[in-house]
Design a protein around this motif. Structure first.
Motif, PDB file in Angstrom:
ATOM      1  N   ASN A  19       0.816  -1.210   0.000  1.00  0.00           N
ATOM      2  CA  ASN A  19       0.000   0.000   0.000  1.00  0.00           C
ATOM      3  C   ASN A  19       0.852   1.264   0.000  1.00  0.00           C
ATOM      4  O   ASN A  19       0.410   2.318  -0.481  1.00  0.00           O
ATOM      5  N   SER A  20       2.061   1.184   0.546  1.00  0.00           N
ATOM      6  CA  SER A  20       2.939   2.351   0.620  1.00  0.00           C
ATOM      7  C   SER A  20       3.687   2.599  -0.684  1.00  0.00           C
ATOM      8  O   SER A  20       4.218   3.699  -0.904  1.00  0.00           O
ATOM      9  N   ALA A  21       3.738   1.599  -1.542  1.00  0.00           N
ATOM     10  CA  ALA A  21       4.507   1.714  -2.781  1.00  0.00           C
ATOM     11  C   ALA A  21       3.757   2.565  -3.806  1.00  0.00           C
ATOM     12  O   ALA A  21       2.542   2.473  -3.947  1.00  0.00           O
ATOM     13  N   PHE A  25       3.972  -5.013 -16.005  1.00  0.00           N
ATOM     14  CA  PHE A  25       3.045  -3.901 -15.830  1.00  0.00           C
ATOM     15  C   PHE A  25       2.955  -3.544 -14.350  1.00  0.00           C
ATOM     16  O   PHE A  25       3.372  -4.313 -13.474  1.00  0.00           O
ATOM     17  N   ASP A  26       2.398  -2.371 -14.085  1.00  0.00           N
ATOM     18  CA  ASP A  26       2.252  -1.868 -12.719  1.00  0.00           C
ATOM     19  C   ASP A  26       0.896  -2.304 -12.174  1.00  0.00           C
ATOM     20  O   ASP A  26      -0.152  -1.894 -12.677  1.00  0.00           O
ATOM     21  N   ALA A  27       0.902  -3.121 -11.121  1.00  0.00           N
ATOM     22  CA  ALA A  27      -0.342  -3.615 -10.542  1.00  0.00           C
ATOM     23  C   ALA A  27      -0.929  -2.670  -9.498  1.00  0.00           C
ATOM     24  O   ALA A  27      -2.098  -2.819  -9.117  1.00  0.00           O
ATOM     25  N   ARG A  28      -0.155  -1.693  -9.056  1.00  0.00           N
ATOM     26  CA  ARG A  28      -0.597  -0.870  -7.922  1.00  0.00           C
ATOM     27  C   ARG A  28      -1.817   0.007  -8.210  1.00  0.00           C
ATOM     28  O   ARG A  28      -2.745   0.058  -7.371  1.00  0.00           O
ATOM     29  N   LEU A  64      -6.343 -12.133   3.396  1.00  0.00           N
ATOM     30  CA  LEU A  64      -6.280 -10.820   2.767  1.00  0.00           C
ATOM     31  C   LEU A  64      -7.623 -10.520   2.112  1.00  0.00           C
ATOM     32  O   LEU A  64      -8.260 -11.406   1.551  1.00  0.00           O
ATOM     33  N   ARG A  65      -8.040  -9.263   2.187  1.00  0.00           N
ATOM     34  CA  ARG A  65      -9.223  -8.802   1.469  1.00  0.00           C
ATOM     35  C   ARG A  65      -8.770  -7.768   0.446  1.00  0.00           C
ATOM     36  O   ARG A  65      -8.094  -6.791   0.787  1.00  0.00           O
ATOM     37  N   LEU A  66      -9.138  -8.002  -0.796  1.00  0.00           N
ATOM     38  CA  LEU A  66      -8.647  -7.204  -1.912  1.00  0.00           C
ATOM     39  C   LEU A  66      -9.823  -6.642  -2.695  1.00  0.00           C
ATOM     40  O   LEU A  66     -10.751  -7.369  -3.032  1.00  0.00           O
ATOM     41  N   VAL A  67      -9.782  -5.349  -2.973  1.00  0.00           N
ATOM     42  CA  VAL A  67     -10.743  -4.714  -3.871  1.00  0.00           C
ATOM     43  C   VAL A  67      -9.948  -4.156  -5.036  1.00  0.00           C
ATOM     44  O   VAL A  67      -9.056  -3.314  -4.849  1.00  0.00           O
ATOM     45  N   VAL A  68     -10.252  -4.622  -6.233  1.00  0.00           N
ATOM     46  CA  VAL A  68      -9.453  -4.256  -7.404  1.00  0.00           C
ATOM     47  C   VAL A  68     -10.361  -3.808  -8.532  1.00  0.00           C
ATOM     48  O   VAL A  68     -11.422  -4.388  -8.775  1.00  0.00           O
ATOM     49  N   ARG A  69      -9.959  -2.751  -9.208  1.00  0.00           N
ATOM     50  CA  ARG A  69     -10.704  -2.266 -10.366  1.00  0.00           C
ATOM     51  C   ARG A  69     -10.429  -3.164 -11.571  1.00  0.00           C
ATOM     52  O   ARG A  69      -9.334  -3.722 -11.710  1.00  0.00           O
ATOM     53  N   HIS A  70     -11.413  -3.249 -12.456  1.00  0.00           N
ATOM     54  CA  HIS A  70     -11.236  -3.978 -13.704  1.00  0.00           C
ATOM     55  C   HIS A  70     -10.635  -3.021 -14.738  1.00  0.00           C
ATOM     56  O   HIS A  70     -11.334  -2.157 -15.273  1.00  0.00           O
ATOM     57  N   VAL A  71      -9.347  -3.157 -14.967  1.00  0.00           N
ATOM     58  CA  VAL A  71      -8.631  -2.271 -15.877  1.00  0.00           C
ATOM     59  C   VAL A  71      -7.976  -3.117 -16.964  1.00  0.00           C
ATOM     60  O   VAL A  71      -8.078  -4.340 -16.983  1.00  0.00           O
ATOM     61  N   THR A  72      -7.279  -2.449 -17.868  1.00  0.00           N
ATOM     62  CA  THR A  72      -6.510  -3.132 -18.909  1.00  0.00           C
ATOM     63  C   THR A  72      -5.045  -2.710 -18.780  1.00  0.00           C
ATOM     64  O   THR A  72      -4.745  -1.511 -18.815  1.00  0.00           O
ATOM     65  N   ALA A  76      -5.807  -6.507 -17.164  1.00  0.00           N
ATOM     66  CA  ALA A  76      -6.504  -6.914 -15.948  1.00  0.00           C
ATOM     67  C   ALA A  76      -5.508  -7.268 -14.856  1.00  0.00           C
ATOM     68  O   ALA A  76      -4.514  -7.960 -15.107  1.00  0.00           O
ATOM     69  N   VAL A  77      -5.769  -6.779 -13.643  1.00  0.00           N
ATOM     70  CA  VAL A  77      -4.942  -7.122 -12.485  1.00  0.00           C
ATOM     71  C   VAL A  77      -5.695  -8.167 -11.684  1.00  0.00           C
ATOM     72  O   VAL A  77      -6.777  -7.912 -11.150  1.00  0.00           O
ATOM     73  N   ARG A  78      -5.121  -9.364 -11.602  1.00  0.00           N
ATOM     74  CA  ARG A  78      -5.773 -10.494 -10.952  1.00  0.00           C
ATOM     75  C   ARG A  78      -5.167 -10.711  -9.565  1.00  0.00           C
ATOM     76  O   ARG A  78      -4.100 -10.171  -9.251  1.00  0.00           O
TER      77      ARG A  78
END
Length: 261
Positions: A133-135, A151-154, A186-194, A196-198
């Motif tokens: 989260n700090s990165a 690619f950048d997953a952050r 872990l609980r993860l909330v991720v946007r659907h982008v291109t 895709a970050v899985r």
């Protein structure tokens, strides 16, 4: 022509079914249930089924969506029950609404995932999550048909949080695999982008920034997917607009998941 939207699950061992496997099983269920399907034109007609953002093979899910087109009107709940009976346990049809709005796929903009890390201490998971989260950026690599892609997953990660350590006698009500030893959650909330970050990309990122490497593969379950509400931090039920258009009552509140604070 009537359109019905369905929510289905992949639980237990059925999480290892590929999307193609599910397609075949679902088309057999349509035939068993004698659903009056609309078919495409051409030399090889096939049922008009639209799948939206299927979970990767090997992950469980409580929130997969598809839409079917019928040549005759059917009651959505009765249709849901017939299809559910025609599918193997683990591939469960849990919700159905008549499509009264457009753009179901456009409402699937984010997912909530649970990652169970067997053999990982909660404190180690918390340190890794803090580092992630700090990165400002977290570069990961993925093998594609065109070779290795970096690619950048952050930016796609809205929330990443480590929960309390799970004891052997406890397990999440919605996760698809129990644990027989202590594990971190872990609980993860991720946007659907291109691109895709899985969840596995986020795990690769945790390994890159904090050297977190679970001794066994993580048990990953999608808890919800839908439209991400920027104000409330919730991933909302994508079928809710269809219910509202029909004047139907709201779905089970577990169909929408609150992003961790």
């Amino acid at each position: 022509m009537q359109r019905i939207r369905l929510r289905y699950t992949k639980r237990g061992r059925l999480r290892f079914t590929s999307h193609r496997d599910f397609q075949r099983a679902f088309e057999r269920a349509l035939r068993r249930a004698e659903v009056p399907m609309a078919y495409s034109a051409g030399f090889t007609p096939h049922p008009k089924v639209s799948y939206a953002n299927a979970a990767p093979t090997g992950t469980g899910s409580e929130a997969e969506y598809l839409e079917i087109a019928l040549t005759a009107a059917r009651d959505p709940e009765k249709l849901r029950a017939l299809l559910d009976e025609s599918l193997p346990a683990g591939l469960d049809i849990v919700d159905a609404v008549e499509a009264r709005t457009s753009g179901l796929a456009d409402r699937l903009t984010a997912s909530v995932w649970e990652l169970r890390l067997d053999g990982v201490e909660a404190a180690d998971a918390e340190r890794a999550v803090l580092a992630f989260n700090s990165a400002e950026s977290v570069e990961v690599q993925r093998m594609t048909k065109n070779g290795v892609r970096t690619f950048d997953a952050r930016p796609a990660v809205v929330r990443l949080e480590a929960g309390p350590e799970a004891r052997p006698e406890t397990q999440s009500e919605t996760a698809d695999r129990p644990t027989d030893r202590p594990c971190a959650i872990l609980r993860l909330v991720v946007r659907h982008v291109t691109p895709a970050v899985r969840p596995d990309d986020v795990l690769s990122g945790l390994r890159a920034v904090a050297d977190l490497a679970p001794p066994v593969p993580a048990a990953v379950t999608r808890l919800a997917q839908g439209l991400f509400d920027e104000e409330t931090g919730a991933v909302t039920d994508p079928l809710a607009p269809d219910r509202e258009a029909a004047g139907a009552p709201s779905a089970d509140p577990t169909a929408a998941a609150k992003a961790p604070a």
